[in-house]
Motif scaffolding. Sequence first.
Motif, short mmCIF file in Angstrom:
data_model
loop_
_atom_site.label_atom_id
_atom_site.label_comp_id
_atom_site.label_asym_id
_atom_site.label_seq_id
_atom_site.Cartn_x
_atom_site.Cartn_y
_atom_site.Cartn_z
N PHE A 1 61.84 45.46 44.33
CA PHE A 1 62.73 44.39 44.78
C PHE A 1 62.66 44.20 46.30
N GLY A 2 62.41 42.98 46.72
CA GLY A 2 62.42 42.70 48.15
C GLY A 2 61.08 42.89 48.82
N LYS A 3 60.12 43.51 48.09
CA LYS A 3 58.81 43.73 48.71
C LYS A 3 57.90 42.53 48.49
N VAL A 4 57.75 42.13 47.23
CA VAL A 4 56.94 40.95 46.97
C VAL A 4 57.76 39.83 46.34
N LYS A 5 58.83 40.22 45.63
CA LYS A 5 59.69 39.20 45.04
C LYS A 5 61.06 39.79 44.80
N ARG A 6 62.02 38.91 44.50
CA ARG A 6 63.37 39.36 44.20
C ARG A 6 63.80 38.73 42.88
N GLU A 7 63.85 39.55 41.85
CA GLU A 7 64.24 39.02 40.54
C GLU A 7 65.29 39.89 39.89
N ILE A 8 66.30 39.26 39.35
CA ILE A 8 67.38 39.99 38.70
C ILE A 8 67.64 39.38 37.33
N VAL A 9 67.77 40.22 36.31
CA VAL A 9 68.17 39.73 34.98
C VAL A 9 69.61 40.15 34.77
N LEU A 10 70.45 39.19 34.43
CA LEU A 10 71.88 39.48 34.27
C LEU A 10 72.34 39.25 32.84
N GLU A 11 73.11 40.21 32.36
CA GLU A 11 73.81 40.02 31.09
C GLU A 11 75.25 40.39 31.39
N GLY A 12 76.18 39.44 31.24
CA GLY A 12 77.56 39.71 31.62
C GLY A 12 77.94 38.88 32.82
N GLU A 13 78.68 39.46 33.75
CA GLU A 13 79.16 38.68 34.87
C GLU A 13 78.98 39.43 36.19
N ALA A 14 78.60 38.71 37.22
CA ALA A 14 78.43 39.35 38.52
C ALA A 14 78.63 38.33 39.63
N TYR A 15 79.07 38.84 40.78
CA TYR A 15 79.21 38.02 41.98
C TYR A 15 78.10 38.43 42.94
N ASN B 1 78.99 33.22 41.80
CA ASN B 1 79.34 34.04 40.65
C ASN B 1 78.58 33.54 39.42
N VAL B 2 78.08 34.44 38.61
CA VAL B 2 77.42 34.03 37.37
C VAL B 2 78.07 34.75 36.21
N LYS B 3 78.46 33.96 35.19
CA LYS B 3 79.10 34.55 34.02
C LYS B 3 78.24 34.24 32.80
N ALA B 4 77.73 35.28 32.17
CA ALA B 4 76.84 35.08 31.02
C ALA B 4 76.98 36.24 30.05
N GLY C 1 77.84 29.61 26.97
CA GLY C 1 76.92 29.08 27.97
C GLY C 1 76.81 30.02 29.15
N VAL C 2 76.13 29.56 30.17
CA VAL C 2 76.02 30.33 31.41
C VAL C 2 76.74 29.54 32.49
N GLU C 3 77.75 30.21 33.11
CA GLU C 3 78.55 29.52 34.10
C GLU C 3 78.21 30.04 35.50
N THR C 4 77.80 29.13 36.36
CA THR C 4 77.47 29.50 37.74
C THR C 4 78.47 28.83 38.68
N SER C 5 79.19 29.62 39.48
CA SER C 5 80.17 29.06 40.42
C SER C 5 79.71 29.34 41.83
N LEU C 6 79.53 28.28 42.60
CA LEU C 6 79.01 28.46 43.96
C LEU C 6 80.15 28.49 44.97
N ILE C 7 80.22 29.56 45.76
CA ILE C 7 81.27 29.67 46.77
C ILE C 7 80.76 29.07 48.09
N LYS C 8 79.58 29.48 48.50
CA LYS C 8 79.00 28.83 49.68
C LYS C 8 77.47 28.85 49.61
N GLY C 9 76.84 28.03 50.44
CA GLY C 9 75.38 27.95 50.43
C GLY C 9 74.90 26.96 49.39
#
Lengths: 368, 190
Positions: free
Chosen positions: A145-159, A187-190, A196-204
């Motif tokens: 992670f962070g060396k050549v790419k940044r990929e995350i697989v999410l199941e559940g919810e995370a900020y 925030n991503v809720k899945a 469905g997959v809910e994405t809430s953007l706080i900033k950016g």
Amino acid sequence: MEQERLWILLGRKLAGLATEEELQELELLLLAYGEDAATMEIIERMWASRAGKTTTDRDDNILDRIEAATRPVQRTRRLSTWVFSGVAMCAAAVVCWGVLWKGGEKKETMNVLFTHRKSHSNLLFPDGTSVVLNENSRISYNADFGKVKREIVLEGEAYFDVAKNPGMPLIIHAKNVDIKVLGTSFNVKAYPSDKGVETSLIKGAVEVSSKQWPEQKILLRPNEKINIPVSGGGPDKNTAGVQDEVDSPAAVAAPVKNQPLEDKNNLTDTLSYNLHSLNIERTSKLIPEIAWMYRKLVFNQESFESVAEKMERWYGVSFYFEDDDLKKEVFTGSFSKESLEEALKALQFSYSFNFIIKKSEVFIQRKK
Amino acid sequence: MFSIEPNELLRQIAEENDRRAFRNLYDIMHKSLYDFALAIVKLREPAEEITADVFIRLWERREKLEHGRIRSCRLYLFMCVKNASLNYLRDNKRPEQLDLDQVSLADWELETNPEELMITSEMAACLDRAIRELPVRCGIVFRLVKEEGLSYKEAAQLLDLSEKTIENQIAIALKKIRQAISFKIPASHS
């Protein structure tokens, strides 16, 4: 003297030592000394938060010493030290190493972290990205992670609070949805049970797309949330890219041959989604979508059905409604330490209904 | 499946010889233990050595470890670090008593994340300053109880203080923090 007592009691409350009587006494003292709720809220949040711990060379020094002294003779390759030393975790999360299979042949090492019920986890990645993982959730990320790419697989919810790196966007895979990020908080809720997959953007800014229609990208603006339904029913583990290490080799080796050709049927459709704005709930001063981070359950003008869904997860119970019209009643409010019964009683103030709690089942009935 | 609860990790290390549990325990605890060692010995290299040695000894003694009798793995590790640090001071002809007014918290920084607390960065800076400026005795109690999650009883045991003293020190810290942010809240009437 009395005022000293207030701080003693507040300390006991925060440390989880206060008795019911002491809590009541504290409430009275707070009122008596005109302590406003907002300040107390900040102190409580300060107490609950954990300072991020940054990694330095020291950590490697310590680890090197330990490994040199305790490794078995046949030295195995050190497991992505740099990733893990950067990950600071709070209690009750779980770590294991998994292997991700992508496109059949290519093998990639993934690190997997997950949380159980009633536990959160704060993760800090070496690139500065921080992730707060809600209960019953798991994320996996590429070991480099962070060396050549940044990929995350999410199941559940995370900020996510993603560190800027224009040359290397972070991509989050959640069910059928891909979220491309340049540097932002959202925030991503899945959860598997979510429709469905809910994405809430706080900033950016983030770019959201579904795996079925990768060309159709939706750019989310701050204070917006998007909900993309999961197509073709339940979550599809193979598209999500997660393969449990506990799976038998046969299951891993089996190609996706048996998958229904659902994409073909959908080719003529376009991506359907719902776009909403985020609102701060007045009494708690929190955005409901991210209130879980403050261990609060907040809803703002939400249907009983969606309130029940949140309460199911929060209290670990199942809700049953007498009729579907009841599900449409609208509630606003917030809970933190209330028991299930107290919460339901509070809801009864805004709409009168009957409830019966039987073990972990809650029956909601119309008031006769 | 691997738990991250230190007591459970300790059990896995002792009973199942589990190296990954050992690594997890290291990940969760090493930073705090290092900060604690550094507060006592005040020199980085010895603090690194002490922290590493505590983990190495734990691994070497894993089979003899009576983990059932260790009520709190966190407290146990902090105790090990404290004893090793005091031994270091003794070997270097320095006072071998834990003098709480002489510890150094300069490197044991707690940094507030304004977004997480939903406050301005100015207010977060005030909070951080208030914590940094706590008297050392108060500061170390605050860090151990708030940040490391030790109970009053455990903190008292570790620092050779009474539970009452821990309670008072936490109250002092909270009061100072309250004062530090009182002027920063727009609608505050105090």
